[in-house]
Design a protein around this motif. Structure first.
Motif, PDB file in Angstrom:
ATOM      1  N   GLN A  39       4.972  32.105 -12.988  1.00 36.74           N
ATOM      2  CA  GLN A  39       4.341  33.292 -13.140  1.00 36.74           C
ATOM      3  C   GLN A  39       4.617  34.159 -11.876  1.00 36.74           C
ATOM      4  OE1 GLN A  39       2.785  30.278 -12.907  1.00 36.74           O
ATOM      5  NE2 GLN A  39       1.608  30.201 -14.490  1.00 36.74           N
TER       6      GLN A  39
ATOM      7  N   SER B 156       7.890  35.752 -13.345  1.00 34.32           N
ATOM      8  CA  SER B 156       7.878  36.821 -14.415  1.00 34.32           C
ATOM      9  C   SER B 156       7.190  37.907 -13.737  1.00 34.32           C
ATOM     10  CB  SER B 156       6.831  35.999 -15.521  1.00 34.32           C
ATOM     11  OG  SER B 156       7.479  35.085 -15.992  1.00 34.32           O
TER      12      SER B 156
ATOM     13  N   PRO C 291       9.998  40.913 -14.336  1.00 37.41           N
ATOM     14  CA  PRO C 291       9.560  41.181 -15.638  1.00 37.41           C
ATOM     15  C   PRO C 291      10.476  41.663 -16.745  1.00 37.41           C
ATOM     16  CG  PRO C 291       8.703  43.121 -14.467  1.00 37.41           C
ATOM     17  CD  PRO C 291       9.408  42.281 -13.341  1.00 37.41           C
ATOM     18  N   GLU C 292      10.571  41.353 -17.941  1.00 41.60           N
ATOM     19  CA  GLU C 292      11.499  41.871 -19.037  1.00 41.60           C
ATOM     20  C   GLU C 292      11.828  43.275 -18.829  1.00 41.60           C
ATOM     21  OE1 GLU C 292      13.212  39.930 -20.772  1.00 41.60           O
ATOM     22  OE2 GLU C 292      12.352  38.194 -20.107  1.00 41.60           O
TER      23      GLU C 292
END
Length: 428
Positions: free
Chosen positions: A57, A60, A64-65
């Motif tokens: 987490q 991510s 982030p994408e």
């Protein structure tokens, strides 16, 4: 953070990456390593190999994408500037005046790892090549990956060890420069073969690349030299900075349109840029001051996010392949260069030192590997193995040279202080 607006995430990710890489580089420098070893290691640790494994987490949230395309572009922009600086550091006059030993060492340090890499590619292609990749570009890529030397990192190690400007340092620099030029030419061929839709397209791309290289070296280079002699001393440094950046960008665009990587164009423009002019060097120093500490760390993390050491842990066979790649890399580069130097009459200690220096792969290898992964010539597992090979061979270089040179007399002339703090060599 709003998913629609990537700027807040980018404003978190960029300083975290820069500070982490600076800390890693500083720590490894205190341990006697070139800072690039720490920067590469930090890039890997921030990826799925550690952060993504311990705290998915957190990874991510940090990457982030939505933010990855922007960090990738910024990192590659820093890489373009870095390749321009590598070309600027390359002294073509020194290459023309190489000694017999330098010729032998550079040839052996290139041909032997090329041959061993091509042989290893035979079983590798059956086991680790992506589906549909022909053997020829795959074998050429593995051969190039085995034969790369990190010219800028090597210069940094020579300065740190007081060897820059010594006969050993001059020999290693000349050999590394020749090998890098040859490796980039071969990599351009791999890119042309892989990107082309047909053999005719590949031949066309190769021919256009040669023509563009000739244009840069035979036309643009003399024109830039005349401009530098006539106007550089009277031109504002900010204007020179803009002209150089525009030139490397347009050169990179040209090679991209031809069908080879943008990095080749930036490198060629660096080779064509005049050396020894105060204002040009001041502008290059400004490039270094931003590209190396601020933008290049984003490239290291871009590489680290593609590197997943845990994927190898589940299969012992993968570690055997990684060991084979490491063995071929060291035997071909270190053994080939050291054997050639010894055959030319150099003492064993000096010969082994030359071999150790030539075995340094550093950032140059990461550039090659990322190109191969983007082209689809290699898959993620082989990419991870080769990144580990690059990290290990670079980390071994400095302590090996220090141990081999323990009884060497101190250099009588001080070496210049390098400006490419994490990854580069001395000032041009």
């Amino acid at each position: 953070m709003s998913a629609a607006d990537p700027m807040p995430a980018l404003l978190v990710a960029v300083p975290v990456v820069i500070l982490a890489c600076q800390a890693g580089g500083a720590l490894l420098r205190r341990l006697g390593q070139p800072p690039v070893v720490g920067e590469i290691a930090v890039g890997i640790l921030l990826g799925p190999s550690l952060l993504g494994w311990l705290w998915p987490q957190g990874q991510s949230w940090l990457f982030p994408e939505s933010v990855l395309p922007f960090t990738s572009v910024l990192g590659h922009l820093g890489l373009l500037v870095f390749m321009f600086l590598v070309g600027l550091e390359l002294d073509l006059g020194a290459l023309r005046s190489r000694s017999r030993t330098a010729v032998a060492v550079s040839q052996a340090g290139m041909l032997i790892p090329l041959a061993l890499g091509a042989l290893l590619a035979v079983p590798l292609h059956r086991s680790l090549a992506p589906d549909g990749v022909p053997f020829l570009p795959f074998a050429l890529f593995i051969a190039v990956a085995m034969s790369v030397t990190a010219f800028p990192v090597l210069a940094r190690i020579l300065v740190d060890r007081g060897l820059y400007g010594t006969p050993l340092g001059a020999l290693a620099m000349a050999c590394a420069a020749v090998d890098d030029v040859a490796a980039w030419c071969l990599l351009a061929l791999v890119v042309a073969l892989t990107s082309a839709g047909s053999p005719l397209d590949a031949v066309t791309a190769a021919g256009l690349t040669l023509a563009f290289g000739a244009l840069i070296l035979l036309v643009v280079r003399p024109l830039l030299a005349r401009w530098a002699a006539w106007r550089a001393g009277r031109t504002n440094e900010a204007v020179i900075l803009v002209l150089l950046f525009s030139g490397l960008s347009l050169s990179a665009l040209a090679t991209d349109l031809i069908g080879v990587h943008t990095l080749f164009g930036a490198f060629l423009f660096g080779v064509a840029t005049p050396r020894g002019h105060r204002r040009i060097e001041a502008s290059a120093a400004r490039f270094r001051a931003v590209a190396v500490p601020v933008l290049l760390p984003l490239f290291f993390v871009h590489t680290g996010l593609r590197t997943e050491v845990g994927a190898l842990a589940a299969d012992p066979v993968q570690w055997l392949w990684a060991g084979a790649l490491l063995g071929v890399a060291v035997l071909g580069k270190w053994g080939g260069a050291a054997g050639a130097a010894r055959a030319c009459g150099r003492p064993w200690r000096e010969s082994l030192s030359v071999g150790a220096l030539m075995n340094c792969r550093g950032l140059t290898e990461l550039v090659v590997l990322n190109i191969g992964l983007e082209l689809g010539v290699i898959g993620s597992e082989l990419f991870t193995m080769l990144v580990l090979v690059a990290l290990i061979t670079t980390a071994v270089t400095a302590p090996a040279v220090s141990r081999l040179q323990r009884r060497r007399e101190p250099a009588k002339t001080p070496a210049p202080e390098p400006e490419l703090a994490g990854t580069g060599g001395p000032r041009t």
